[in-house]
Design an enzyme around this catalytic site. Structure first.
Site, short mmCIF file in Angstrom:
data_model
loop_
_atom_site.label_atom_id
_atom_site.label_comp_id
_atom_site.label_asym_id
_atom_site.label_seq_id
_atom_site.Cartn_x
_atom_site.Cartn_y
_atom_site.Cartn_z
N LYS A 138 0.84 -1.21 0.00
CA LYS A 138 0.00 0.00 0.00
C LYS A 138 0.87 1.25 0.00
O LYS A 138 0.67 2.17 -0.78
CB LYS A 138 -0.92 0.03 1.24
N THR A 139 1.84 1.26 0.93
CA THR A 139 2.69 2.44 1.02
C THR A 139 3.53 2.59 -0.25
O THR A 139 3.74 3.69 -0.75
CB THR A 139 3.58 2.36 2.28
N ASP B 127 -1.82 7.92 3.90
CA ASP B 127 -1.41 6.56 4.28
C ASP B 127 -2.04 6.23 5.64
O ASP B 127 -2.39 7.13 6.39
CB ASP B 127 0.13 6.50 4.39
N GLU B 128 -2.19 4.95 5.97
CA GLU B 128 -2.73 4.51 7.26
C GLU B 128 -4.07 5.20 7.57
O GLU B 128 -4.31 5.70 8.67
CB GLU B 128 -1.73 4.81 8.40
N GLN C 158 -5.55 -3.15 10.96
CA GLN C 158 -4.41 -2.54 11.66
C GLN C 158 -4.81 -1.24 12.36
O GLN C 158 -3.96 -0.41 12.66
CB GLN C 158 -3.28 -2.25 10.67
N ARG D 299 5.22 -7.35 10.99
CA ARG D 299 6.42 -6.54 10.77
C ARG D 299 7.58 -7.41 10.31
O ARG D 299 8.57 -6.93 9.79
CB ARG D 299 6.85 -5.80 12.05
N1 LIG Z 1 4.89 -5.29 -6.40
C1 LIG Z 1 5.83 -5.54 -5.51
N2 LIG Z 1 6.86 -6.37 -5.81
C2 LIG Z 1 7.84 -6.64 -4.92
N3 LIG Z 1 7.90 -6.13 -3.67
C3 LIG Z 1 6.91 -5.30 -3.30
C4 LIG Z 1 5.85 -4.96 -4.19
N4 LIG Z 1 5.04 -4.09 -3.53
C5 LIG Z 1 5.57 -3.90 -2.30
N5 LIG Z 1 6.69 -4.62 -2.16
C6 LIG Z 1 7.56 -4.69 -0.96
O1 LIG Z 1 6.79 -5.31 0.08
C7 LIG Z 1 7.07 -4.73 1.34
C8 LIG Z 1 5.78 -4.18 1.96
O2 LIG Z 1 5.32 -3.07 1.21
P1 LIG Z 1 4.62 -1.84 1.91
O3 LIG Z 1 5.39 -1.42 3.09
O4 LIG Z 1 4.31 -0.84 0.86
O5 LIG Z 1 3.29 -2.56 2.40
P2 LIG Z 1 2.05 -1.95 3.19
O6 LIG Z 1 0.84 -2.53 2.57
O7 LIG Z 1 2.15 -0.47 3.22
O8 LIG Z 1 2.28 -2.58 4.63
P3 LIG Z 1 1.68 -2.08 6.04
O9 LIG Z 1 0.25 -2.48 6.03
O10 LIG Z 1 2.46 -2.84 7.05
O11 LIG Z 1 1.86 -0.60 6.10
C9 LIG Z 1 8.09 -3.65 1.08
O12 LIG Z 1 9.36 -4.16 1.33
C10 LIG Z 1 7.90 -3.33 -0.38
O13 LIG Z 1 9.06 -2.79 -0.95
MG LIG Z 2 2.32 0.87 4.85
#
Ligand SMILES: Nc1ncnc2c1ncn2[C@@H]1O[C@H](COP(=O)(O)OP(=O)(O)OP(=O)(O)O)[C@@H](O)[C@H]1O
Ligand SMILES: [Mg+2]
Length: 784
Positions: A36-37, A258-259, A300, A660
């Site tokens: 997402k981030t 975000d969040e 979350q 995490r």
């Molecule tokens: N399409 C993708 N291919 C490979 N790696 C990815 C891809 N998208 C995200 N990632 C990697 O996966 C990990 C998690 O991504 P991110 O932090 O954006 O998730 P999130 O959904 O924001 O998580 P959270 O809910 O914990 O905030 C990061 O290391 C990111 O670089």
């Molecule tokens: Mg995130």
């Protein structure tokens, strides 16, 4: 003209959909670690490069200051890769370091600096620097642009002062923390002191309303705002003044959050006003060149105690989706792959969160191999638990090529749990930092230094002036100060005006008049020219000339040396802030300091184990995670055990913790724990029992030591030493040593600070500037 955007290939098809969607509302909902981030960050880059959106028109809200910084760095990197050829004719990798620096600084100036990326608080503070003078509160009072931001501890001490000194109440009955909490809640519900009083049926409530009213008076007198005001004031200002709202609405065409699941009502109001310009959101249709993009995960949501409300996330499509075809897919994207965690870790997390009833089921598929099992350890007590954790860290760090200290995180439910862990980390000579624990900016000496700076910038800030007037002691007694304060309040002027008037001082200060005038003179000199000088220079000069530094030096105790070190660390922080934010002013620094939460973000190149509460860990990821203290009553917290809704929030917190971890997860609990000064037997957490047993293993990956090895014994024969622990002893360093630092160049050691097993050195660099460094960690070489 559009160009091919190479970096979109780093995304899966759903992320691409979210990133490439241009105008209108869009909600991205997905579980932890699903990118997402990443999607939000890439979307900013894409808006600028593909859709030619001016970075000035983009507003992105992050959950922490650190996340904001990381997001900007990430975008800068993407741009460097993408734009290098058009800037220089060569791909990024082919550039030499000088050329790379030139490209980066061009990117920074053109694209990164004009972006508005930050927390709600930081962004609102920035808006108010422009427009607060047009705001009036319900009593018609106004503020000016130099306002001070009172952080949580300032706010609490103000409440305490009102309770004990102004109202002479018993502060056991009216505990300043709980009164402050009640005031904060009232503010967040948009209740003025008068409205709050009307809703209070009893003496206690009405007394709190009285404190609230006096507290607001004090804030106004000091030209100050607290954290709640930072968000509330812009909302009220936008509601009061159509023109100002119209300006910011026109400016921020593309808003990203975000969040989003942890947004509260006031924050939501702010976003809604900015998006619609004040039009009823359901009637808002003008989405041309405009978007609102939010990402979140209701599983979350962990900040309900700060009035966060995840129904705001659930309602997003209803709020902003009208006027569009009745089609979910136009306003919502789901991400279903987890890229972060090993399959075992992810399965455990998914299994746990399914126990919650108040949730919408969603898919979160692994993309990675199962990995090792989740290790589980039952300790005798908190000491044994800490020893286990540290021993595992040491073992993994030694055996695996790739592990840096920074790859490890220890997560716990309450801050108090860090102490035994810290003790053993110190004993084992492992570098670590506590995120959001005892905050750097909460330390006395740092607050003193900031108070000096604030009194310069904001002459109405009497609270800060009172902090500095006799610190260090300069013979201005309490009676004198009281006289001056009373006179100022009789006259209805800020204390500074009294001090600046020589005759009044002669009259009121009696024998201390000379000392007071000397202080006034010092401050006046700085007040005359602070705008023309660099913030770092003013800070150092005022702390020297006020005698503060000399006072600490002359005390000669370890504690004073520690404090001195913190004052120098503050200078470092200002220098770093100036490096990162060209043209930064003293006001900018003060705003950022009030909003910053820990020192660790300020230290350069710090490769160390992270310790933090589960709440602080949101959005982060680490190769190895230890989730400690899984005991009933501690986690889940005792207050939540009989309350289903709170218990579900604790379970979400556990879900956050588990997710995490990237490679390995350790779960620990102790059979007895000394936590609130008494030792109690402890039962393992129900969350442990809720995890599938086939994913857990209690045979840990390494053999157990019986005791924690000391720094010496830990260096087993043949073990690779990536650190230089031997450099970290006071004997090895001397004042006068010459050093070479990879970033700052050549310098001379001017001070050695040591306390316990920790030491650091102050280095005066030939290129200008002094830094306090930890020689065991800093990229530093001794030349002599
Ligand atoms: N399409 C993708 N291919 C490979 N790696 C990815 C891809 N998208 C995200 N990632 C990697 O996966 C990990 C998690 O991504 P991110 O932090 O954006 O998730 P999130 O959904 O924001 O998580 P959270 O809910 O914990 O905030 C990061 O290391 C990111 O670089
Ligand atoms: Mg995130």
């Amino acid at each position: 003209m559009t160009q091919t955007i190479d970096f979109l290939s780093h995304l899966n098809s759903s992320q691409r959909l979210a990133v490439e969607h241009f105008c209108g509302p869009l909600l991205v909902v997905a579980g932890a670690g699903s990118g997402k981030t990443r999607a939000l960050t890439y979307r900013i880059a894409n808006l600028i490069l593909q859709h030619r959106v001016d970075p000035e028109n983009i507003l992105a809200v992050t959950f922490t200051n650190k996340a904001a910084r990381e997001m900007k760095e990430r975008i800068e990197k993407l741009f460097a890769q993408q734009l290098s050829v058009s800037f220089t004719g060569k791909p990024w990798e082919a550039l030499n370091p000088d050329e790379q620096t030139r490209v980066r600084s061009r990117i920074y100036k053109t694209y990164i600096k004009p972006l508005w990326v930050g927390t709600f608080h930081a962004l609102c503070a920035k808006i108010l620097r422009f427009d607060i003078n047009k705001y009036k509160d319900e009593k018609g009072r106004s503020w000016n642009q130099n306002f001070s931001i009172f952080d949580e501890s300032d706010a609490q001490s103000l409440v305490k002062q009102i309770v004990t000194q102004q109202l002479n109440l018993d502060d056991k009955k009216f505990n300043h923390k709980s009164v402050r909490y009640a005031i904060s809640n009232a503010k967040n519900q948009g209740l003025s002191p008068q409205e709050f009083e009307r809703s209070q049926p009893n003496y206690r409530g009405r007394t709190i309303a009285q404190v609230y009213s006096l507290y607001q008076d004090k804030l106004a007198e000091n030209n100050a705002l607290d954290f709640d005001d930072l968000i509330l004031v812009p909302v009220q200002l936008f509601q009061q003044n159509e023109q100002i709202l119209a300006y910011w609405h026109r400016k921020f065409c593309h808003i990203l959050v975000d969040e989003y699941q942890d947004t509260n009502r006031t924050q939501y109001d702010l976003i809604r006003l900015l998006v619609t310009g004040g039009v009823e959101s359901s009637a808002f249709k003008d989405w041309q060149n405009r978007s609102i993009f939010v990402v979140g995960d209701a599983d979350q949501s962990i900040y309900s105690f700060r009035m966060a409300d995840f129904t705001i996330l659930m309602d997003f499509q209803g709020d902003f989706g009208d006027g569009l075809p009745d089609d979910d897919t136009r306003t919502m994207v789901k991400l279903e792959e987890n890229y972060r965690s090993r399959e075992n870790i992810l399965q455990a997390a998914n299994h746990l969160i399914e126990k919650n009833t108040e949730r919408i089921d969603k898919v979160l598929k692994p993309t990675r191999d199962p990995g090792s099992p989740i290790y589980y350890y039952q300790a005798e007590d908190e000491q044994d638990e800490a020893e286990f954790v540290v021993q595992q860290i040491r073992q993994l760090q030694r055996n695996t090529e790739a592990e840096n200290w920074g790859d490890f995180a220890i997560l716990y439910r309450t801050n108090a749990q860090s102490r035994p862990l810290e003790e053993i980390l110190v004993r084992s000579n492992i570098p670590y930092h506590v995120v959001g624990g005892l905050k750097f900016y909460d330390r006395k000496e740092v607050k003193d230094a900031l108070a000096y700076l604030r009194s310069l910038v904001n002459p109405a800030d009497t609270m800060s002036l009172l902090r500095t007037i006799n610190t260090p002691r300069r013979g201005i007694g309490k009676a004198t100060i009281d006289n001056l304060v009373n006179a100022a309040s009789e006259l209805g002027v800020p204390l500074w005006e009294m001090l600046a008037d020589e005759t009044s001082v002669q009259t009121l200060a009696g024998r201390s008049a000379k000392a007071v005038l000397k202080f006034t003179q010092l401050m006046s000199q700085f007040k005359d020219n602070w705008r023309d000088r660099k913030a770092s220079e003013i800070a150092q000069a005022i702390m020297e000339e006020s005698g503060y530094i000399q006072d600490l030096k002359s005390q000669g105790t370890d504690e004073a040396e520690n404090r001195l070190q913190n004052v120098f660390e503050l200078f470092n922080a200002i220098l770093q802030f100036e490096e990162e934010n060209l043209d930064a002013t003293l006001e900018d620094f003060l705003a950022s300091a009030s909003l910053s939460s820990d020192l660790d973000n300020l230290q350069e190149g710090q490769e160390s184990v992270s310790l933090m509460t589960l709440h602080s860990a949101k959005g982060l990821e680490f190769p190895v995670v230890f989730l400690v203290g899984l005991e009933q009553g501690l986690f889940p917290n005792f207050r939540s055990i009989d309350d289903p809704a709170s218990l579900e929030e604790e379970r979400r917190l556990c879900y956050v913790g588990i997710t995490r971890a990237q490679e390995q997860l350790f779960l620990t609990h102790a059979r007895s724990r000394r936590l609130w000064a008494t030792r109690e037997p402890a039962v393992s957490s129900q969350f442990l029992a809720e995890l599938p047993t086939d994913l857990l293993s209690n045979s840990v990956p390494s053999k157990r030591f019986t005791t924690v090895p000391s720094a010496e014994t830990a260096k087993a024969p043949g073990a690779k030493t990536r650190k230089r622990p031997s450099a970290n002893t006071p004997q090895n360093w001397q004042v006068g040593d010459r050093v070479l630092h990879t970033t700052f160049g050549v310098g001379n050691v001017t001070h050695i600070f040591s306390s316990g097993t920790k030491m650091s050195i102050a280095v005066e660099f030939s290129g200008g500037g002094r830094k306090i460094l930890d020689p065991a960690i800093a990229p530093l070489q001794r030349l002599t």
